[in-house]
Design an enzyme around this catalytic site. Sequence first.
Site, PDB file in Angstrom:
ATOM      1  CD  GLU A   1     -26.785 102.954  38.119  1.00 40.55           C
ATOM      2  OE1 GLU A   1     -25.658 102.433  37.939  1.00 40.55           O
ATOM      3  OE2 GLU A   1     -26.965 103.940  38.838  1.00 40.55           O
TER       4      GLU A   1
ATOM      5  CD  GLU B   1     -23.947 101.398  42.368  1.00 41.55           C
ATOM      6  OE1 GLU B   1     -22.811 101.852  42.517  1.00 41.55           O
ATOM      7  OE2 GLU B   1     -24.298 100.757  41.357  1.00 41.55           O
TER       8      GLU B   1
END
Length: 440
Positions: free
Chosen positions: A346, A165
Site C-alpha cells: 500500500e 497492519e
Amino acid sequence: MNTNPRFPGDFLWGAATSAYQIEGAVSEDGRGPSVWDVFSHTPGKVRGGDTGDVATDHYHRLEDDLDLMASLGLRGYRFSVSWSRVMPEGTGPVNQRGLDFYRRLVDGLHARGIRPTATLFHWDLPQALQDKGGWENRDCASWFADYARVVFDALDVADWCTINEPKTVVEAGYQLGIHAPGVTDPARSYVVLHHLNLAHGLAVRALRAGHPGRRIGPALNLAPVYPADDSERAAEQARLHDGLENRLYLDPIFKGRYPSDVLERVAATHRLTEHVLDGDLETVSEPIDFLGVQYYHSKFVDGDGNRVFKYPVAQAEWLEIYPDGLYDLLVRLSRELPDTPLVITENGMASPDAPAADGRIHDTDRIDYLRGHIAAMGRAMAEGAKVTGYHAWSLLDNFEWAEGYEQRFGLVYVDFATLERVPKDSALWYRDLIAGGRLP
Ligand code: GBH
C-alpha cells in the site's frame, strides 16, 4: 546518469483494496456480521454515521470493476477476503456462496492477466469471535489458521498476505479505540499483537503444509522515525519511537523476539511477555517469502517524544507527505533483511476530490504524491533494494474506516450517490506509467 530509469519488465504494478471498505452487500448470500458492522452502526464511531453497508457496491459490480482494472492496465490486484463471508460464525460451517464470490473475482483476474494477492485479514473479524474475546483470546490464532486453510484450498492464488497492519489493530483498535472493537486499554493491546503474530505464523505453516510453491508474507505499515532537531534527546526519542513504530512488528517475525527496549518501556502497562508461551516465537518467526511494506508517511519526533510536522499533510491529517522516507525505509530493510523480497502492498494519499466542470477529476496532488514515492522506490531499487511490486492504495474511493466516505484515497472516483466510477487523472497517469515502464 539516467534520472528516469525503466522499471523491470516483470515489475508488479497493482492497486489494493479491502473487503469491508468496498464490498457492501453485508447481509447477502449468508455473510455473518463482523466487528466493523457493529462498530460502524454504533452512533458516534464513524464520521457522519457512515457504514460499509453499501460501500462501493463492489460485491454487485464485480465484472465492471474487473473491466475497470483491465482498462487501467493493472498487472496486479491486492484484495482482502472477508472472514465472515466465508465462515459466518468465524468457526465451523463454510459458506460456499461467500467463497464463490472470491472464486469469481480470482477467475476474473486470471482471465484478464491480472495477478491476485489475497490478504486473509484486513480488520473485519467475525463478531461471533469477538463475542468470545476476539484477538484477546489465544484460540483466535487457531481459528484464523482453520479459516486460512479453507481459503487457501478454495482460491487459485499464488501470493498471500496474512494480517494487514497489526500496528493499526493494536493502536487504533485497542489503545485509541477509534477502530473496531473500540477498546481504549493499552494493557489489552499487546496481548492482541502477540495473538495476531501467532495467527500469522500458523497461517504461514498452513500454506507450507498444503500448498508448496505459493508465497506468503506479512503486510506491515512502517514509518521511518527521525529526530526533529539536533539534540541528543530527540535522537534518543527517535530510537525509541522506531521501536514502537517498526521494530515491535518486524523483530518478532524476522528475529523471533520482541525488542527489549520497547518491552521495557511498555512493561508497566502491557505485560506482553506473560502471554508468550514456549515455542510461540518459533511459530511467529516461521520464514516468509516477502515483506509487504505499507508506507504512507514518516515521523519526526522532538526531545519529549512528541510528533512534529515538518512537511505538508494530505486530507488525512496524519499523512505527512515525505517521499524520501520511503527511500530510507527500503534501503534500511534491504540492508537488514537482505534475503527478503519487498513488495509495496500500500502507498497513497487522500484528497477531497470532486469532478471539475469537464466532468474529470484533476487530482494533480495525488499524481505528485505517486510520482515522488515511485521515484523514491526507483532510487532505492537502483541501489540494490529488492522491490518486486507496488500496489497503490486504493483502486477506488472507499469506506475510510472512522473517517467514513469523506477522505478519498482512490485512483478511481466513486460518486457515492450513484456509485458511478470515474478514473481520476491519477488513474490515467498510472496507466501510462504501467504501459511505459517508467514515470510519465
Ligand atoms: C491503511 O492504514 C489501511 O491498510 C487501509 O485500510 C486504509 O484505508 C489506508 O491505510 C488509508 O488510511 O491514529 O492519528 O494515525 C494506514 C494506517 C492507521 C492511518 C490508523 C490512520 C488513524 C489515525 N492508518 N490511522 S491516527
